[in-house]
Scaffold this motif. Sequence first.
Motif, short mmCIF file in Angstrom:
data_model
loop_
_atom_site.label_atom_id
_atom_site.label_comp_id
_atom_site.label_asym_id
_atom_site.label_seq_id
_atom_site.Cartn_x
_atom_site.Cartn_y
_atom_site.Cartn_z
N ASP A 91 0.82 -1.22 0.00
CA ASP A 91 0.00 0.00 0.00
C ASP A 91 0.85 1.27 0.00
OD1 ASP A 91 -2.37 -1.32 -0.10
OD2 ASP A 91 -2.91 -1.04 2.00
N ALA A 92 2.14 1.14 0.34
CA ALA A 92 3.03 2.30 0.38
C ALA A 92 3.74 2.53 -0.95
CB ALA A 92 4.06 2.12 1.49
N LEU A 93 3.35 1.77 -1.98
CA LEU A 93 4.03 1.85 -3.27
C LEU A 93 3.06 2.23 -4.37
CD1 LEU A 93 6.17 -1.40 -2.91
CD2 LEU A 93 6.98 0.97 -2.71
N ASP A 94 3.57 3.00 -5.33
CA ASP A 94 2.76 3.42 -6.47
C ASP A 94 3.18 2.77 -7.78
OD1 ASP A 94 0.71 4.93 -5.51
OD2 ASP A 94 1.57 6.89 -6.01
N GLY A 95 4.27 2.01 -7.77
CA GLY A 95 4.68 1.36 -9.00
C GLY A 95 6.07 0.78 -8.89
N ALA A 96 6.52 0.16 -9.99
CA ALA A 96 7.86 -0.41 -10.08
C ALA A 96 8.36 -0.23 -11.50
CB ALA A 96 7.86 -1.89 -9.70
N GLU A 97 9.65 0.03 -11.64
CA GLU A 97 10.22 0.25 -12.97
C GLU A 97 11.62 -0.34 -13.03
OE1 GLU A 97 10.25 4.48 -13.47
OE2 GLU A 97 11.73 4.83 -11.91
N LEU A 98 12.05 -0.66 -14.24
CA LEU A 98 13.39 -1.19 -14.47
C LEU A 98 14.13 -0.20 -15.35
CD1 LEU A 98 15.35 -3.54 -14.03
CD2 LEU A 98 14.43 -4.59 -16.10
N LEU A 99 15.30 0.25 -14.88
CA LEU A 99 16.06 1.28 -15.56
C LEU A 99 17.46 0.78 -15.91
CD1 LEU A 99 15.22 4.12 -12.99
CD2 LEU A 99 14.01 3.65 -15.14
N ASP A 100 18.08 1.46 -16.85
CA ASP A 100 19.48 1.19 -17.15
C ASP A 100 20.35 1.87 -16.11
OD1 ASP A 100 18.90 -0.25 -19.46
OD2 ASP A 100 18.86 1.56 -20.70
N GLY A 101 21.26 1.12 -15.51
CA GLY A 101 22.17 1.70 -14.53
C GLY A 101 23.49 2.06 -15.16
N ARG A 102 24.46 2.35 -14.32
CA ARG A 102 25.79 2.71 -14.80
C ARG A 102 26.69 1.49 -14.86
NH1 ARG A 102 26.83 8.02 -10.91
NH2 ARG A 102 25.01 9.25 -11.60
N ARG A 103 27.64 1.51 -15.77
CA ARG A 103 28.69 0.50 -15.84
C ARG A 103 28.15 -0.92 -15.87
NH1 ARG A 103 32.30 3.23 -11.00
NH2 ARG A 103 32.68 5.24 -12.01
N GLY A 104 27.25 -1.15 -16.80
CA GLY A 104 26.75 -2.51 -16.99
C GLY A 104 25.86 -3.01 -15.89
N THR A 105 25.02 -2.14 -15.36
CA THR A 105 24.08 -2.56 -14.32
C THR A 105 22.66 -2.24 -14.74
OG1 THR A 105 24.23 -0.44 -13.14
CG2 THR A 105 25.77 -2.19 -12.48
N ALA A 106 21.72 -2.89 -14.08
CA ALA A 106 20.30 -2.59 -14.23
C ALA A 106 19.78 -2.17 -12.86
CB ALA A 106 19.54 -3.81 -14.74
N VAL A 107 18.77 -1.31 -12.85
CA VAL A 107 18.24 -0.80 -11.59
C VAL A 107 16.75 -1.10 -11.51
CG1 VAL A 107 17.81 1.24 -10.18
CG2 VAL A 107 19.96 1.04 -11.46
N LEU A 108 16.37 -1.88 -10.52
CA LEU A 108 14.96 -2.11 -10.22
C LEU A 108 14.56 -1.09 -9.17
CD1 LEU A 108 12.40 -3.80 -10.60
CD2 LEU A 108 13.28 -5.38 -8.86
#
Length: 246
Positions: free
Chosen positions: A47-64
């Motif tokens: 209930d404290a969350l409005d969504g989730a996304e997956l982004l490109d991170g730095r130096r070969g990483t992904a960010v959830l």
Amino acid sequence: MTRMGDVLAGNNAEWEFEPEAVVIRYSRGVRGVRFLQALGERRIPHDALDGAELLDGRRGTAVLRLLPRPGADPVVEAAGGQLKENADPYRLVLPEQSRTLAEYYRDELRPLIGPQARDAAGDGPAERFLVAPPAAPRAFKAYDAKALFDGRTVTFRWFWTGASSAKWKAGDQSFPVEELSGLDWRSPELLHGHLRLLRRDADEQPGEADQDPAAVVFGLGYGPVHESLPFAAAVLAAIRSARVRP
């Protein structure tokens, strides 16, 4: 949803997925961010969350990244958008080879969080904090005072080497949370960093933080984010709680 107890480990934290929440445990390694380490472990209800996304991170990483619901988290509310990217408590940094796994968890979470997962009464900003605040008692050293919070009262004890004459003349200050309407935390990583308490009975606009007995001033090595922001979040949660206390 994923099985209860599923854990996704990243470079900066690990997330455990429960049926109604995500439990976040921040990395305690030598390369960890001190602010996140100070938060320790947090349970974030869906209930404290409005969504989730997956982004490109730095130096070969992904960010959830989880999107916090406005008004649900005292840390986010106190921070007011001033945290650096690497100190965002809702980011999980993963190696690129874990992207497919991150996509899976993102897609599993999305139907369970956000306005579409709540009834009509639960749409919009949260009416109360849904994430537990940092625990009291808390204390930190500002440039001009030691700030203390015992869960009910904030106390500023001035340092004669740093406090302005106006503060020194006013004497040490104590503020029961029932007498406060809110606070203003300005990051020590910005110019004129400070923590200011907002009093319910204030008749006029406060002056500069170094002259205001309801404020403490940050400086190099004084009031660091990992100490002053959890302090501010704990106080803010107590102020909000006092509003509804019978």
